[in-house]
Design an enzyme around this catalytic site. Structure first.
Site, mmCIF file in Angstrom:
data_model
loop_
_atom_site.group_PDB
_atom_site.id
_atom_site.type_symbol
_atom_site.label_atom_id
_atom_site.label_comp_id
_atom_site.label_asym_id
_atom_site.label_seq_id
_atom_site.Cartn_x
_atom_site.Cartn_y
_atom_site.Cartn_z
ATOM 1 N N ASN A 85 1.858 0.958 8.636
ATOM 2 C CA ASN A 85 1.552 1.739 7.429
ATOM 3 C C ASN A 85 0.041 1.661 7.232
ATOM 4 O O ASN A 85 -0.480 0.660 6.741
ATOM 5 C CB ASN A 85 2.304 1.123 6.244
ATOM 6 C CG ASN A 85 2.080 1.902 4.957
ATOM 7 O OD1 ASN A 85 1.286 2.839 4.908
ATOM 8 N ND2 ASN A 85 2.793 1.504 3.907
ATOM 9 N N ARG A 134 -1.968 5.259 -12.071
ATOM 10 C CA ARG A 134 -1.880 6.731 -12.126
ATOM 11 C C ARG A 134 -1.238 7.201 -13.424
ATOM 12 O O ARG A 134 -0.353 6.533 -13.955
ATOM 13 C CB ARG A 134 -1.037 7.261 -10.968
ATOM 14 C CG ARG A 134 -1.628 6.984 -9.619
ATOM 15 C CD ARG A 134 -0.787 7.656 -8.534
ATOM 16 N NE ARG A 134 -0.968 6.959 -7.279
ATOM 17 C CZ ARG A 134 0.034 6.684 -6.429
ATOM 18 N NH1 ARG A 134 1.259 7.053 -6.688
ATOM 19 N NH2 ARG A 134 -0.224 6.040 -5.320
ATOM 20 N N ARG A 147 4.498 5.118 9.142
ATOM 21 C CA ARG A 147 4.740 5.770 7.853
ATOM 22 C C ARG A 147 3.687 6.876 7.701
ATOM 23 O O ARG A 147 2.497 6.612 7.765
ATOM 24 C CB ARG A 147 4.597 4.776 6.720
ATOM 25 C CG ARG A 147 4.720 5.452 5.367
ATOM 26 C CD ARG A 147 4.482 4.478 4.236
ATOM 27 N NE ARG A 147 4.721 5.137 2.969
ATOM 28 C CZ ARG A 147 3.937 4.999 1.911
ATOM 29 N NH1 ARG A 147 2.869 4.225 1.967
ATOM 30 N NH2 ARG A 147 4.219 5.626 0.797
ATOM 31 N N HIS A 159 7.962 8.440 -1.660
ATOM 32 C CA HIS A 159 8.788 7.230 -1.647
ATOM 33 C C HIS A 159 10.178 7.538 -1.073
ATOM 34 O O HIS A 159 11.145 6.832 -1.354
ATOM 35 C CB HIS A 159 9.017 6.646 -3.060
ATOM 36 C CG HIS A 159 7.836 5.991 -3.686
ATOM 37 N ND1 HIS A 159 7.673 5.936 -5.058
ATOM 38 C CD2 HIS A 159 6.759 5.357 -3.159
ATOM 39 C CE1 HIS A 159 6.557 5.288 -5.346
ATOM 40 N NE2 HIS A 159 5.969 4.943 -4.211
ATOM 41 N N GLU A 186 11.383 -0.632 3.080
ATOM 42 C CA GLU A 186 10.929 0.592 3.748
ATOM 43 C C GLU A 186 10.656 0.343 5.231
ATOM 44 O O GLU A 186 10.896 1.210 6.060
ATOM 45 C CB GLU A 186 9.664 1.112 3.058
ATOM 46 C CG GLU A 186 9.986 1.732 1.709
ATOM 47 C CD GLU A 186 8.775 1.884 0.799
ATOM 48 O OE1 GLU A 186 8.287 0.856 0.287
ATOM 49 O OE2 GLU A 186 8.310 3.012 0.616
#
Ligand code: ADP
Length: 408
Positions: free
Chosen positions: A18, A250, A100, A189, A393
């Site tokens: 990732n 965010r 990813r 996600h 993940e």
């Protein structure tokens, strides 16, 4: 995640990568046995003052300070660390390297072996995710240069949401403009929502295509999804990962008109606003803190800014839970996952408080229990099962990568 005390690798393991702009997370995992051989993070790549690698393998944890001029140097360092642990990646008979990739645009709805065509397509859609896809590509090139014989696979964060119903995916903006600039809800996600929803159905002992669930992925980034019978029908992140829930730094949903005010009256540039929305908003913008543990401690101590941030966070979360209950009609499970969702019992309790009339009731003792197992935290009498399902993940990327390579 604890790496096992065993360096000998069974053929078929997957190296999961990732790559961010200045970081590279990696995990070497067997997609079948779920055994984690190595796990780590290279940070501050490209910083002249130096970077670091946190590395765990063969039963020991290490952290080294080292200058990492670029991602290729970071990967070379990881390969070297693994060699010191007795793991030679070139000889390990890896099934794949699973990368990813954040944005798959409209092009990718499934994991894809990265050949020249796939690589160019990821590059072509990079303007959709200018902060994410370019570093993902750098990671792909760096690993491929060092491990040219292991098939690289891209697993897209958007793929699970590829077939959202058009009414959920479409923004009410001039249709021609939307077409021209590929403006629609993509969702992110996805690997986590997919993994967690499958685990939840398995835990309930029911086929995935019979379960309706709301998945709440609450980490630093946060997103909610409504999944009907294994198929997502809505999700809170949108064209970019900015939309939806209040996050660590965010905004989540805000009035699009705020940008006009900031530009016209505040004389901010697009890049200023981008940084404000992405880095200086959310919990951090409201309270100065984006670590949920500190927020909760400050709330307990009566801190006003942290209390307001927490209330705004919960207000938005409950807003989405309510919306998705109506969209789904029948809800079998509400599932919490990621750093906050898995660990913050108070957030789970507060998010679902006073909803007994809707069949939602948390059992305080079950909720307080600390374990990394999938578990039910609702009362036995409640109609809707509330679950905590740790996300993974990396394992999902490894499984999907191995599966696509096996199909070649
Ligand atoms: P990322 O989006 O970076 O992958 P994670 O899923 O790791 O994020 O979640 C990070 C968030 O989880 C942070 O806000 C952190 O404070 C929070 N978190 C981790 N452990 C706990 C805990 N025990 N209680 C409350 N929050 C926690």
């Amino acid at each position: 995640m604890t790496a096992v005390e065993k360096a000998e690798i069974v053929p078929g393991a997957v190296l999961v990568i990732n790559a961010g702009s200045s970081s590279l997370k990696y995990q070497l995992v067997d997609p079948v046995t779920e055994q984690v051989y190595a796990d780590g993070l290279a940070e501050r790549i490209g910083e002249p003052s130096g970077g670091a690698v946190k590395h765990e393998a063969a039963g020991r944890k290490r952290e080294i300070e080292v200058i990492l001029p670029d991602h290729r140097a970071a990967i070379a360092q990881v390969v070297e660390l693994l060699r010191e642990d007795g793991i030679d990646l070139a000889d390990a008979a890896l099934a794949a390297v699973g990368h990813r990739v954040v944005h798959g645009g409209r092009s990718f709805h499934a994991p894809s072996v990265i050949d020249d065509r796939v690589r160019s397509e990821i590059e072509r859609i990079a303007p959709l995710a200018p902060l994410h896809n370019p570093p993902n590509l750098v990671g792909i090139d760096a690993v491929s240069a060092l491990l040219p014989d292991v098939p690289p696979v891209a697993v897209f964060d958007t793929a699970f949401f590829h077939n959202l119903p058009e009414e959920a995916a479409t923004y009410a903006i001039d249709a021609e403009t939307a077409r021209k600039y590929a403006i629609r809800r993509y969702g992110f996600h996805g690997t986590s929502h997919q993994y967690v929803s499958l685990r939840a159905a398995e835990f309930l002992g029911r086929p995935d295509d019979e379960v309706n669930q709301i998945v709440l992925h609450l980490g630093n980034g946060a997103s909610a999804s409504a999944i009907r019978g294994g198929r997502p029908i809505d999700t809170s992140m949108g064209m970019t990962p900015l939309e939806g829930l209040v996050m660590g730094t965010r905004t989540g949903d805000i009035d699009p008109g705020i940008a006009f005010q900031l530009a016209r009256v505040g004389e901010m540039t697009i890049d200023d606003i981008d940084r404000l929305y992405n880095k200086r908003s959310g919990l951090k913008g409201l309270s100065g803190d984006n670590d949920f543990r500190s927020i909760l401690e400050r709330v307990a101590a009566g801190d006003a800014a942290a209390t307001l941030a927490y209330k705004v966070y919960l207000h938005r979360l409950r807003h989405y839970i309510g919306a998705y209950m109506i969209e789904l009609g029948r809800v079998d499970a509400i599932v919490f996952t990621a750093g906050v969702g898995e660990n913050a019992a108070q957030v789970r309790a507060d998010a679902l408080t006073d909803l007994g009339a809707y069949g939602i009731e948390i059992d305080p003792e079950r909720n307080a229990e600390r374990t990394d197992q999938v578990r039910r935290i609702s009362t036995d009498a409640a109609a809707i099962a509330v679950l905590v399902v740790p996300t993974n993940e990396e394992l999902e990327i490894a499984r999907q990568s191995a599966a696509v390579v096996a199909d070649l």
